[in-house]
Design a protein around this motif. Structure first.
Motif: not given
Lengths: 95, 95, 95, 95, 95
Positions: A15-16, A19, A44, A72-74
């Motif tokens: 994953k990124e 993360m 998350v 974050r890509p969240c």
């Protein structure tokens, strides 16, 4: 925010990098009457929620407004565990 | 985030310059039971995902929170490859 | 991003000043099989797309991540013209 | 923004610290004719709205543009209490 | 952006202070063929639109990219009044 029930988890080792270490929960969206809908999201966990608990989750850029998820890509975060909710004077859910 | 399966690719030679070099994946959205839905998205690949893999993708401004996609006109990014997911104590998918 | 076909244009002489000079395209959303859906969006053209072309468009804040659209009240932008897309090993569309 | 009716409240003692002290309202979305829809949202109250009142709520990053909600993981905010609304020259609702 | 027809107004005297003085329009979403859909939004008027006019509105954070709406809890803005729109070579609407 939406109401949901935590029903499971997702494991993703590749994953990124930003993360890493985040717990990914499968959350079913709940109707206003506590019935499960067909809709779900992977969010998350920012509050230590466990499977079976009813939670609130925030979506979109608001999902990045916790210390854990900032930048974050969240796009979904569980940001509260629900004790009770009431609709039209009736308690729909109590933990 | 949503769960999806990478089912294809898009090639676009004429595009916004900041999108050069990005791999564009066609990702079908998956239901909580791993069934493919009719919904799909075109997402930038940030983790080296291949066709057939089950992935997590983030949407909206969160899709720009990777080194690859920062400040680009990109509204969906594959940010994890899924190993397993569990719902109600049952493993729904294992890579 | 989503796949769409440019099917028309919108002319609006009275508008937010920062939108002056932008070409507004009517874009029908395409299904994964290249069939037109009933859904559409009006998007700013950032790549010189013409009526009939298949394009990718980005939505939300990501639509402002082009030189043309930065800081404008624009929530959809055509940011690529599609050459081909493939699903399940089959070419669905070729320009 | 959307029109909604406040129909209840959510209590959550365990939550992201930045959400402490915020009143969480269950808001049913209203149709243009004041009929309740099946859709709802949980929104932070920024204006002192009570159960039964008709309100406007903003979603997404715009929900963080109040003093109360700035930089919080909040994706919906009640930012106005509605006095009246009119459609096609007819008053649909009066407080 | 989406096409809509202004069909009414909302009055709200108690609201987030930063929303003072803004005209709130009820806008019905239009289909690509100019038919009214059941969907609507309440949008801030940034261009002096009147009831009956066909407009473009932007949603989400893009709705805050006008001088009037910057940093306000506003998630929809009317940012253009439509003169004409064409689909498949036919004029669908002319003011």
């Amino acid at each position: 925010m939406n109401l949901g029930r935590v029903v499971g988890t997702v494991v993703a080792s590749r994953k990124e990098p930003s993360m890493e270490g985040m717990k990914l929960l499968v959350v079913r969206r709940l109707g206003i009457d506590d019935a499960e809908t067909g809709d779900y999201v992977v969010a998350v966990d920012a509050v230590g929620a466990g499977v079976g608990e009813v939670v609130l989750y925030a979506s979109g850029s608001s999902a990045r407004q916790t210390e854990l998820t900032r930048d974050r890509p969240c796009d979904a975060v569980v940001m509260a565990i629900v004790d009770t909710w009431e609709v039209d004077g009736t308690t729909v859910y109590r933990k």
